[in-house]
Scaffold this motif. Structure first.
Motif, short mmCIF file in Angstrom:
data_model
loop_
_atom_site.label_atom_id
_atom_site.label_comp_id
_atom_site.label_asym_id
_atom_site.label_seq_id
_atom_site.Cartn_x
_atom_site.Cartn_y
_atom_site.Cartn_z
N ALA A 33 1.04 -1.30 0.05
CA ALA A 33 0.04 0.19 0.05
C ALA A 33 0.97 1.32 -0.20
N LEU A 34 1.90 1.46 0.75
CA LEU A 34 2.78 2.53 0.92
C LEU A 34 3.48 2.81 -0.66
N GLU A 35 3.93 1.65 -1.17
CA GLU A 35 4.47 1.56 -2.54
C GLU A 35 3.56 1.98 -3.57
N LEU A 36 2.43 1.59 -3.38
CA LEU A 36 1.28 1.89 -4.23
C LEU A 36 1.06 3.38 -4.27
N GLN A 37 1.04 4.06 -2.88
CA GLN A 37 0.80 5.55 -2.69
C GLN A 37 1.81 6.20 -3.25
N ARG A 38 3.06 5.89 -3.59
CA ARG A 38 4.20 6.60 -4.32
C ARG A 38 3.66 6.86 -5.78
N LYS A 39 3.05 5.69 -6.35
CA LYS A 39 2.68 6.02 -7.83
C LYS A 39 1.34 6.77 -7.99
N PRO A 41 -1.38 8.31 -5.33
CA PRO A 41 -1.82 8.55 -3.92
C PRO A 41 -3.14 8.26 -3.70
N LYS A 42 -3.33 7.67 -2.79
CA LYS A 42 -4.60 7.18 -2.21
C LYS A 42 -4.65 6.89 -0.79
N SER A 68 8.22 -2.76 7.68
CA SER A 68 8.83 -1.51 7.47
C SER A 68 7.88 -0.36 7.48
N TYR A 69 8.23 0.75 8.15
CA TYR A 69 7.24 1.79 8.27
C TYR A 69 7.92 2.90 8.96
N THR A 80 0.08 10.18 2.18
CA THR A 80 1.62 10.11 2.31
C THR A 80 2.02 8.98 3.60
N GLY A 81 1.08 8.22 3.88
CA GLY A 81 1.33 7.27 5.06
C GLY A 81 1.24 7.40 6.23
#
Length: 182
Positions: free
Chosen positions: A31-37, A39-40, A89-90, A132-133
């Protein structure tokens, strides 16, 4: 023959209908990786394997067609076992469950470090994250489809940014007209 065909058609419809009501769950890191591409916001279901309200939330709310369609369109959805054994990892840290006991896999276990970091004190808890997480808010307890709809829309539409008191939230909740079917 007609009866058999009818039963097959009904079962096929039920199966297709069930597939259409599935939330597209991903891991937290995905999800965090998908947000980089793209954003949701993220909606994280923090559950445990032994928790009856967690199972009810999954069965009654997350399998609701209105809920699953809305979540799939507007959020990255994450299932996170609050007492599991994943390494996550967060925010520049690595979170584990150093006291995890595999013999207690379906019973109460030690809490995962990420659950502690997110200040999870009850299961289920749904944690919402911004694009942005960063944590927006944890919502404790079982939620029906109309109850979770309030939070899904509150966070998705950024109304939470103007709500700075319990009174404002109460007014928002009172004025909210749920559309999701139970």
């Amino acid at each position: 023959m007609k009866k058999t065909l009818y039963v097959m058609l009904v079962l096929g419809f039920v199966t297709l209908n069930s597939i259409a009501q599935e939330i597209n769950w991903v891991t937290f890191e995905e999800a965090l990786e998908l947000q980089r591409k793209t954003p949701k916001k993220i909606m994280m279901d923090v559950y445990t394997s032994w928790c009856p309200p967690c199972k009810a939330l999954d069965k009654n709310t997350f399998h609701n067609e209105d809920v699953s369609n809305y979540v799939n369109e507007h959020y990255y959805a994450v299932k996170f076992d609050g007492e599991g054994n994943d390494v996550i990892s967060y925010n520049g840290g690595e979170f584990t469950n150093p006291n995890y006991d595999p013999a207690k896999a379906n019973r109460r276990n030690s809490p995962h470090q990420l659950a502690g970091y997110l200040q999870i004190s009850a299961y289920p808890t749904i944690v919402f994250f911004d694009e942005t997480g960063n944590v927006i808010a944890p919502i404790k307890g079982y939620q029906t489809p109309p109850q979770i709809e309030l939070y899904l829309k509150l966070f998705k539409e950024n109304h939470y940014k103007t709500i700075d008191s319990q009174e404002k939230f109460s007014a928002y909740a009172k004025a909210f007209k749920p559309e999701f079917k139970s």
